[in-house]
Design an enzyme around this catalytic site. Structure first.
Site: not given
Ligand code: FDA
Length: 306
Positions: A132, A182
């Site tokens: 993340d 991402r």
């Protein structure tokens, strides 16, 4: 930045508020819309459900800003177990970790070794580890550790945030690695000097970055679009077709509980879709960020209050 968004993002950083509100039944009920349960078992069961509907998943244990080595080691061990359970149950699931949960603030090198243990285990078991992206002060370290991990294994990807002014440069420098990226809009409170304050600017930068990422798909990049923005997804579909990238050449990832019908509809249209399932007890800061993204979610809180 809209006032409501600012208030929720400020609340997400308050330990005091977390202590006051986390045990309140109404807030727990409202948060349940976005997480199937607090334990891993509930997340694995939901991953199996989604799998039956043709959707993959990504599992993440909530938690951040861990400063003790013992606690960070326990987080690593938890994820090693998750990778094993995914394999044992033959789930189409990956994991996503926050580096501050793996002790980035305590010691960068120790954090790298924990990340590497996960990426190695994923390589051995046919799994995959996402990293993340957190607040802007962690971006340099996150990209440093991502680059090191990616130099050793291909079973690791990283999130980039379109709201950051620096992200075009970061993307360009990563593209040489045939990376897995991402792309998201960005969920934290940042100053206008660091991040675009207006949604229109963020959306514009997102579309431009997505185009560059799609361009690299034929050269080995894994392109993932982490968004619930259907208009943007339609633009990406057109951009992919224009670049000769087939519909299964990129992926759309969404969060559990947000636009579930659209997740299924996209999968039914042959798109590769994964749902990021969060679980764990440390959900307060994360839930405040979900409220900040869409202050209308406050109605669910008020409804669960009555
Ligand atoms: P946008 O905010 O424009 O929303 C588009 C539409 O989606 C809204 O109109 C609404 O209908 C729906 N929607 C969006 N958010 C909602 C919510 N909370 N509740 C209900 N409906 C909602 N961020 C980050 O900084 N670091 C990270 O590592 C990640 N990781 C990540 C993984 C995945 C798989 C996703 C989907 C998102 C993230 N994010 C993230 C969060 C991301 O930065 C962003 O805050 C949210 O995805 C919301 O932005 P959208 O792209 O959905 O667009």
């Amino acid at each position: 930045m809209a006032l409501a968004r600012r208030v929720f993002l400020r609340a997400s950083r308050s330990q005091w508020l977390a202590r006051q509100l986390k045990e309140r039944a109404f807030l727990r009920r409202a948060a349940r819309r976005f997480l199937p349960g607090e334990d891993l078992g509930a997340a694995l069961a939901e991953a199996a459900n989604l799998g039956r509907a043709g959707l993959g998943s990504v599992l993440t244990q909530l938690g951040e800003q861990v400063t003790s080595h013992a606690e960070a080691d326990a987080v690593r061990d938890h994820y090693l177990d998750v990778l094993g359970q995914i394999r044992a149950r033959s789930l189409d699931a990956e994991i996503s970790v926050k580096l501050t949960h793996l002790g980035l603030e305590a010691h960068e090198e120790a954090c790298f070794h924990r990340l590497r243990a996960l990426v190695d285990r994923a390589a051995a078991l046919g799994g995959f580890v996402w990293v993340d992206m957190e607040e802007s002060r962690y971006v340099d370290a996150t990209l440093r550790l991502y680059r090191r991990a990616r130099a050793e294994r291909a079973t690791v990807g990283v999130c980039l945030q379109a709201y950051l002014r620096r992200t075009p440069d970061d993307l360009d420098s990563l593209l040489r690695l045939a990376p897995a990226i991402r792309l998201v809009k960005g969920a934290y409170s940042e100053s206008p000097a660091i991040a675009f304050p207006r949604k229109a600017e963020v959306d514009r930068q997102y579309a431009a970055l997505a185009g560059r990422l799609l361009h690299q798909v034929p050269h080995g990049a894994r392109a993932v679009f982490g968004t619930h923005d259907l208009r943007l997804i339609r633009r990406l579909e057109v951009a992919a077709a224009e670049r000769g990238v087939p519909p299964n050449g990129y992926e759309i990832h969404m969060l559990y509980g947000i636009r579930p019908e659209d997740q299924r509809a996209l999968a039914a249209r042959g798109r590769k879709v994964r749902v990021l399932i969060s679980y764990g007890t440390a959900w307060f800061a994360w839930y405040m960020r979900r409220l900040a993204e869409r202050p209308a979610n406050l109605w669910f809180v008020l409804r669960s209050l009555v």
